[in-house]
Design an enzyme around this catalytic site. Structure first.
Site, short mmCIF file in Angstrom:
data_model
loop_
_atom_site.label_atom_id
_atom_site.label_comp_id
_atom_site.label_asym_id
_atom_site.label_seq_id
_atom_site.Cartn_x
_atom_site.Cartn_y
_atom_site.Cartn_z
N GLY A 22 0.83 -1.22 0.00
CA GLY A 22 0.00 0.00 0.00
C GLY A 22 0.85 1.25 0.00
N ALA A 23 1.90 1.26 -0.83
CA ALA A 23 2.94 2.30 -0.74
C ALA A 23 2.75 3.46 -1.71
CB ALA A 23 4.31 1.66 -0.97
N SER A 24 1.61 3.54 -2.39
CA SER A 24 1.48 4.58 -3.42
C SER A 24 1.14 5.95 -2.84
CB SER A 24 0.42 4.18 -4.44
OG SER A 24 -0.87 4.31 -3.86
N TYR A 166 -13.78 -2.00 11.13
CA TYR A 166 -12.38 -1.62 10.91
C TYR A 166 -11.57 -1.86 12.18
CZ TYR A 166 -8.43 1.67 10.26
OH TYR A 166 -7.19 2.26 10.19
N ALA A 168 -12.11 -3.89 14.52
CA ALA A 168 -11.95 -5.34 14.75
C ALA A 168 -10.77 -5.87 13.93
CB ALA A 168 -13.24 -6.07 14.40
N LYS A 170 -8.16 -4.14 13.10
CA LYS A 170 -6.92 -3.59 13.67
C LYS A 170 -6.57 -4.27 14.99
CE LYS A 170 -5.91 -0.89 10.27
NZ LYS A 170 -4.71 -1.15 9.46
N1 LIG Z 1 -4.83 7.79 8.26
C1 LIG Z 1 -5.09 7.45 9.51
O1 LIG Z 1 -5.61 8.27 10.30
C2 LIG Z 1 -4.76 6.06 10.01
C3 LIG Z 1 -4.88 5.83 11.38
C4 LIG Z 1 -4.58 4.57 11.87
C5 LIG Z 1 -4.15 3.58 11.02
N2 LIG Z 1 -4.05 3.82 9.68
C6 LIG Z 1 -3.60 2.70 8.83
O2 LIG Z 1 -2.45 3.09 8.11
C7 LIG Z 1 -2.41 2.36 6.87
C8 LIG Z 1 -2.25 3.34 5.73
O3 LIG Z 1 -3.39 4.20 5.72
P1 LIG Z 1 -3.43 5.63 5.01
O4 LIG Z 1 -4.04 6.56 5.97
O5 LIG Z 1 -2.14 5.93 4.37
O6 LIG Z 1 -4.58 5.29 3.95
P2 LIG Z 1 -4.69 5.55 2.37
O7 LIG Z 1 -6.07 5.19 2.02
O8 LIG Z 1 -4.18 6.88 2.04
O9 LIG Z 1 -3.68 4.44 1.80
C9 LIG Z 1 -3.96 3.07 1.86
C10 LIG Z 1 -3.18 2.38 0.78
O10 LIG Z 1 -3.49 0.98 0.81
C11 LIG Z 1 -3.73 0.56 -0.53
N3 LIG Z 1 -4.58 -0.62 -0.58
C12 LIG Z 1 -5.91 -0.72 -0.33
N4 LIG Z 1 -6.33 -1.97 -0.55
C13 LIG Z 1 -5.24 -2.69 -0.95
C14 LIG Z 1 -5.02 -4.04 -1.31
N5 LIG Z 1 -6.04 -4.93 -1.35
N6 LIG Z 1 -3.78 -4.44 -1.66
C15 LIG Z 1 -2.76 -3.55 -1.64
N7 LIG Z 1 -2.89 -2.26 -1.31
C16 LIG Z 1 -4.13 -1.84 -0.97
C17 LIG Z 1 -4.38 1.78 -1.19
O11 LIG Z 1 -4.33 1.69 -2.61
C18 LIG Z 1 -3.57 2.90 -0.61
O12 LIG Z 1 -2.40 3.15 -1.35
C19 LIG Z 1 -3.70 1.55 6.81
O13 LIG Z 1 -3.46 0.23 7.25
C20 LIG Z 1 -4.60 2.28 7.78
O14 LIG Z 1 -5.60 1.45 8.30
C21 LIG Z 1 -4.34 5.03 9.15
#
Ligand SMILES: NC(=O)c1ccc[n+]([C@@H]2O[C@H](COP(=O)([O-])OP(=O)(O)OC[C@H]3O[C@@H](n4cnc5c(N)ncnc54)[C@H](O)[C@@H]3O)[C@@H](O)[C@H]2O)c1
Length: 261
Positions: A22-24, A166, A168, A170
């Site tokens: 999910g690095a994009s 969600y 659950a 995590k």
């Molecule tokens: N943003 C927040 O406040 C927050 C808080 C707590 C935890 N998180 C966690 O941090 C991580 C990153 O979140 P973010 O905020 O950067 O979200 P984001 O939505 O900006 O990025 C998530 C990335 O995961 C990729 N992704 C989704 N489904 C996928 C799949 N099936 N296979 C591969 N890649 C997939 C998406 O394309 C995207 O690039 C997640 O696990 C999220 O639950 C985020």
């Protein structure tokens, strides 16, 4: 951050290869670039639909002077995971650090969560960690070394309204972290989790929904601001490096003092 070694300053992750899911964009992109800036070569992966954004992250990693491997990878596909991990392993000579970051959040009250939405969250946020971790462990066990970092959430410690499903997943990520740590520690592999609070990514902003919500939660946070994706980089570098040699099975809140348990 650089380590002092016999008078020669070295990057703390030099000689290591990391793979980030999910690095994009968002937290995953910040982590991938952050690991590269600490000397790691990095394999960046995301859904095929995110190829353009992934290419921009690749350019940033290459600008930092590191090798970047770029592959589309849906973390719900065991076949694809095995294919891509094998390709990166062959090209890089091995994967030292795995960051299970890919995640989804579609907020809904639990009474409106149907099986499809439930399964989608568990497929990506839960099964994705299981499949990627199981795919990496044989080579880490063989080399008696490895670092696995799962991006969980403070939601996994305390669910909040519209995030039950969600949260659950995590909580599952935190539990997987603890159990894997106990099952693989004898082979020199550490497994830790990071629990971000509210980070202003696409997911974070969509979930908050309004400037009023951003302002409110900024006030609640001890540090009087919400997180930027780069705020998650330092803790990830710590878990990825030998600074954390004796730390495993832990879940670290990275939340600006919004949650304390
Ligand atoms: N943003 C927040 O406040 C927050 C808080 C707590 C935890 N998180 C966690 O941090 C991580 C990153 O979140 P973010 O905020 O950067 O979200 P984001 O939505 O900006 O990025 C998530 C990335 O995961 C990729 N992704 C989704 N489904 C996928 C799949 N099936 N296979 C591969 N890649 C997939 C998406 O394309 C995207 O690039 C997640 O696990 C999220 O639950 C985020």
């Amino acid at each position: 951050m650089a380590a002092q070694d016999n008078g020669v300053r070295t990057m703390i992750l030099e000689g290591k290869t990391a793979l980030v899911t999910g690095a994009s964009r968002g937290i995953g992109a910040a982590i991938a670039v952050g690991l590269a800036k600490q000397g790691a070569d990095v394999a960046i992966t995301d859904l095929a639909s995110e190829a353009d954004a992934l290419a921009k992250v690749q350019a940033e990693i290459e600008a930092a002077g590191r090798t970047c491997y770029n592959h589309d990878l849906d973390v719900t596909s065991k076949v694809r995971i095995e294919q891509i991990f094998a390709a990166v392993t062959e090209a890089a000579g091995g994967i030292d650090i795995l960051v299970n970051n890919a995640g989804i959040l579609v907020a809904k009250p639990l009474e409106e969560v149907d099986e499809k939405l439930w399964d989608a969250h568990f497929d990506v946020n839960g099964k994705g960690i299981l499949l990627c971790t199981n795919a990496i462990l044989p080579q880490m066990r063989a080399r008696k070394a490895g670092r696995i970092i799962n991006i969980a959430s403070i939601a996994g410690r305390q669910g909040s309204p519209t995030q039950g499903h969600y949260a659950a997943t995590k909580a599952t990520a935190i539990t997987l972290t603890r159990v894997y740590a106990q099952e693989v520690g004898m082979d020199g592999i550490t497994v830790n989790a990071i629990c971000p609070g509210i980070i202003l990514t696409e997911m974070g902003k969509t979930n908050l929904g309004s400037q009023e919500a951003i302002d409110h939660w900024s006030t609640v946070a001890s540090l009087k601001r919400l997180g930027d994706p780069v705020d998650v980089v330092g803790p990830t570098v710590f878990f990825a490096s030998d600074l954390s040699d004796f730390v495993t099975g832990q879940a670290l809140n990275v939340c600006g003092g919004i949650y304390f348990h």
